[in-house]
Design a protein around this motif. Sequence first.
Motif, PDB file in Angstrom:
ATOM      1  N   PHE A   3       0.838  -1.191   0.000  1.00 18.45           N
ATOM      2  CA  PHE A   3       0.000   0.000   0.000  1.00 18.45           C
ATOM      3  C   PHE A   3       0.873   1.240   0.000  1.00 18.45           C
ATOM      4  CE2 PHE A   3      -2.781  -3.016   2.429  1.00 18.45           C
ATOM      5  CZ  PHE A   3      -3.757  -3.143   1.458  1.00 18.45           C
ATOM      6  N   LYS A   4       0.396   2.286  -0.632  1.00 17.88           N
ATOM      7  CA  LYS A   4       1.096   3.564  -0.690  1.00 17.88           C
ATOM      8  C   LYS A   4       0.793   4.358   0.581  1.00 17.88           C
ATOM      9  CE  LYS A   4       0.989   7.668  -3.593  1.00 17.88           C
ATOM     10  NZ  LYS A   4       0.309   8.259  -4.733  1.00 17.88           N
ATOM     11  N   ASN A   5       1.838   4.845   1.264  1.00 17.69           N
ATOM     12  CA  ASN A   5       1.711   5.619   2.505  1.00 17.69           C
ATOM     13  C   ASN A   5       0.878   4.889   3.551  1.00 17.69           C
ATOM     14  OD1 ASN A   5       3.254   7.784   1.572  1.00 17.69           O
ATOM     15  ND2 ASN A   5       1.479   8.671   0.546  1.00 17.69           N
ATOM     16  N   PHE A   6       1.210   3.634   3.781  1.00 14.23           N
ATOM     17  CA  PHE A   6       0.474   2.780   4.714  1.00 14.23           C
ATOM     18  C   PHE A   6       0.799   3.128   6.162  1.00 14.23           C
ATOM     19  CE2 PHE A   6       0.228  -1.149   7.239  1.00 14.23           C
ATOM     20  CZ  PHE A   6      -1.117  -1.430   7.073  1.00 14.23           C
ATOM     21  N   SER A   7      -0.243   3.141   7.023  1.00  9.95           N
ATOM     22  CA  SER A   7      -0.035   3.333   8.461  1.00  9.95           C
ATOM     23  C   SER A   7      -1.151   2.627   9.222  1.00  9.95           C
ATOM     24  CB  SER A   7      -0.018   4.824   8.827  1.00  9.95           C
ATOM     25  OG  SER A   7      -1.280   5.399   8.568  1.00  9.95           O
ATOM     26  N   ILE A   8      -0.885   2.337  10.485  1.00 10.63           N
ATOM     27  CA  ILE A   8      -1.862   1.701  11.369  1.00 10.63           C
ATOM     28  C   ILE A   8      -1.943   2.534  12.639  1.00 10.63           C
ATOM     29  CG2 ILE A   8      -2.436  -0.340  12.745  1.00 10.63           C
ATOM     30  CD1 ILE A   8      -0.780  -2.007  10.798  1.00 10.63           C
ATOM     31  N   TRP A   9      -3.153   2.763  13.103  1.00 12.82           N
ATOM     32  CA  TRP A   9      -3.335   3.380  14.420  1.00 12.82           C
ATOM     33  C   TRP A   9      -4.442   2.650  15.134  1.00 12.82           C
ATOM     34  CZ3 TRP A   9      -7.909   5.793  15.804  1.00 12.82           C
ATOM     35  CH2 TRP A   9      -8.762   6.150  14.766  1.00 12.82           C
ATOM     36  N   ARG A  10      -4.475   2.764  16.445  1.00 15.00           N
ATOM     37  CA  ARG A  10      -5.439   2.011  17.254  1.00 15.00           C
ATOM     38  C   ARG A  10      -6.310   2.930  18.080  1.00 15.00           C
ATOM     39  NH1 ARG A  10      -5.345  -3.365  17.801  1.00 15.00           N
ATOM     40  NH2 ARG A  10      -6.543  -3.483  19.699  1.00 15.00           N
ATOM     41  N   GLY A  11      -7.604   2.629  18.022  1.00 19.05           N
ATOM     42  CA  GLY A  11      -8.557   3.100  19.016  1.00 19.05           C
ATOM     43  C   GLY A  11      -8.806   1.843  19.837  1.00 19.05           C
ATOM     44  N   LEU A  13     -10.158  -0.567  18.129  1.00 17.79           N
ATOM     45  CA  LEU A  13      -9.868  -1.452  17.001  1.00 17.79           C
ATOM     46  C   LEU A  13      -8.679  -0.902  16.234  1.00 17.79           C
ATOM     47  CD1 LEU A  13     -13.506  -1.760  15.570  1.00 17.79           C
ATOM     48  CD2 LEU A  13     -12.292  -3.489  16.878  1.00 17.79           C
ATOM     49  N   PRO A  14      -7.920  -1.758  15.559  1.00 20.38           N
ATOM     50  CA  PRO A  14      -6.862  -1.217  14.689  1.00 20.38           C
ATOM     51  C   PRO A  14      -7.473  -0.628  13.421  1.00 20.38           C
ATOM     52  CG  PRO A  14      -6.912  -3.609  14.548  1.00 20.38           C
ATOM     53  CD  PRO A  14      -7.925  -3.214  15.600  1.00 20.38           C
ATOM     54  N   HIS A  15      -6.874   0.432  12.925  1.00 21.38           N
ATOM     55  CA  HIS A  15      -7.353   1.091  11.708  1.00 21.38           C
ATOM     56  C   HIS A  15      -6.186   1.221  10.748  1.00 21.38           C
ATOM     57  CE1 HIS A  15     -11.152   2.191  13.659  1.00 21.38           C
ATOM     58  NE2 HIS A  15     -10.414   2.390  14.729  1.00 21.38           N
ATOM     59  N   TRP A  16      -6.356   0.707   9.546  1.00 25.94           N
ATOM     60  CA  TRP A  16      -5.319   0.781   8.524  1.00 25.94           C
ATOM     61  C   TRP A  16      -5.616   1.946   7.607  1.00 25.94           C
ATOM     62  CZ3 TRP A  16      -3.636  -4.546   6.258  1.00 25.94           C
ATOM     63  CH2 TRP A  16      -3.286  -5.409   7.298  1.00 25.94           C
ATOM     64  N   ARG A  17      -4.610   2.685   7.237  1.00 22.48           N
ATOM     65  CA  ARG A  17      -4.750   3.814   6.321  1.00 22.48           C
ATOM     66  C   ARG A  17      -3.722   3.679   5.195  1.00 22.48           C
ATOM     67  NH1 ARG A  17      -8.620   3.855   8.744  1.00 22.48           N
ATOM     68  NH2 ARG A  17      -9.477   5.432  10.087  1.00 22.48           N
ATOM     69  N   ALA A  18      -4.151   4.043   4.009  1.00 26.43           N
ATOM     70  CA  ALA A  18      -3.256   4.039   2.845  1.00 26.43           C
ATOM     71  C   ALA A  18      -3.868   4.950   1.791  1.00 26.43           C
ATOM     72  CB  ALA A  18      -3.076   2.626   2.291  1.00 26.43           C
ATOM     73  N   ASP A  19      -3.050   5.373   0.862  1.00 27.53           N
ATOM     74  CA  ASP A  19      -3.531   6.209  -0.236  1.00 27.53           C
ATOM     75  C   ASP A  19      -4.047   5.330  -1.370  1.00 27.53           C
ATOM     76  OD1 ASP A  19      -2.674   8.362   1.226  1.00 27.53           O
ATOM     77  OD2 ASP A  19      -0.877   8.732   0.027  1.00 27.53           O
ATOM     78  N   ASP A  20      -5.015   5.859  -2.110  1.00 27.44           N
ATOM     79  CA  ASP A  20      -5.528   5.215  -3.322  1.00 27.44           C
ATOM     80  C   ASP A  20      -6.087   3.816  -3.082  1.00 27.44           C
ATOM     81  OD1 ASP A  20      -4.678   7.486  -4.749  1.00 27.44           O
ATOM     82  OD2 ASP A  20      -2.665   6.628  -4.982  1.00 27.44           O
ATOM     83  N   VAL A  21      -6.854   3.648  -2.009  1.00 27.01           N
ATOM     84  CA  VAL A  21      -7.484   2.363  -1.718  1.00 27.01           C
ATOM     85  C   VAL A  21      -8.992   2.575  -1.545  1.00 27.01           C
ATOM     86  CG1 VAL A  21      -5.435   1.348  -0.641  1.00 27.01           C
ATOM     87  CG2 VAL A  21      -7.105   2.574   0.778  1.00 27.01           C
ATOM     88  N   THR A  22      -9.724   1.479  -1.570  1.00 26.39           N
ATOM     89  CA  THR A  22     -11.166   1.512  -1.339  1.00 26.39           C
ATOM     90  C   THR A  22     -11.424   0.938   0.045  1.00 26.39           C
ATOM     91  OG1 THR A  22     -11.579   1.208  -3.698  1.00 26.39           O
ATOM     92  CG2 THR A  22     -13.400   0.739  -2.210  1.00 26.39           C
ATOM     93  N   TYR A  23     -12.243   1.656   0.818  1.00 27.89           N
ATOM     94  CA  TYR A  23     -12.553   1.245   2.186  1.00 27.89           C
ATOM     95  C   TYR A  23     -13.970   0.707   2.298  1.00 27.89           C
ATOM     96  CZ  TYR A  23      -8.523   3.907   3.870  1.00 27.89           C
ATOM     97  OH  TYR A  23      -7.268   4.385   4.095  1.00 27.89           O
TER      98      TYR A  23
END
Length: 156
Positions: A3-11, A13-23
Amino acid sequence: MAFKNFSIWRGRLPHWRADDVTYYVTFRHRRDLDDAERRMLLRALIKPDGRRWDLLIVCVLPGETNLIFKVLEAPTGQAYELSDIVEKAKQKVGRQIMKKTEERYPPFFVESYDRILRDEDELEIRWQEIFDSPVAHELVQDPEEYDALWVEDAPE
């Protein structure tokens, strides 16, 4: 899959973030929403469409809400944050409902489940699940009859 510019953060639940993806995002309601509340939430979720995200499908059921979308870039060149879109709509409608019903808490749980859809097959499966959900929950016999379902286009 990278994934482009991938990151994970947690509340909670874990949340994955990336550019140019469909959620795919779903969140539960603390209680069943009535027809007017479901339409109010649907309007709030559709409103940022075309500016902050490319919304493909959203269905507000009495007990949960499900969406599929792509996050767009802000004028700064960075993608908008999911919480700037979904959570703000939940907060706005939650305050309106609390004012109307005099409830102490908003009718939505704070945490949302989000998933990056891996490929076109998963997109098609999730899209169809959302589209068919009013029938699966026995709210209508034809999904197109459900007034809290909004669809841009079927996946190709």
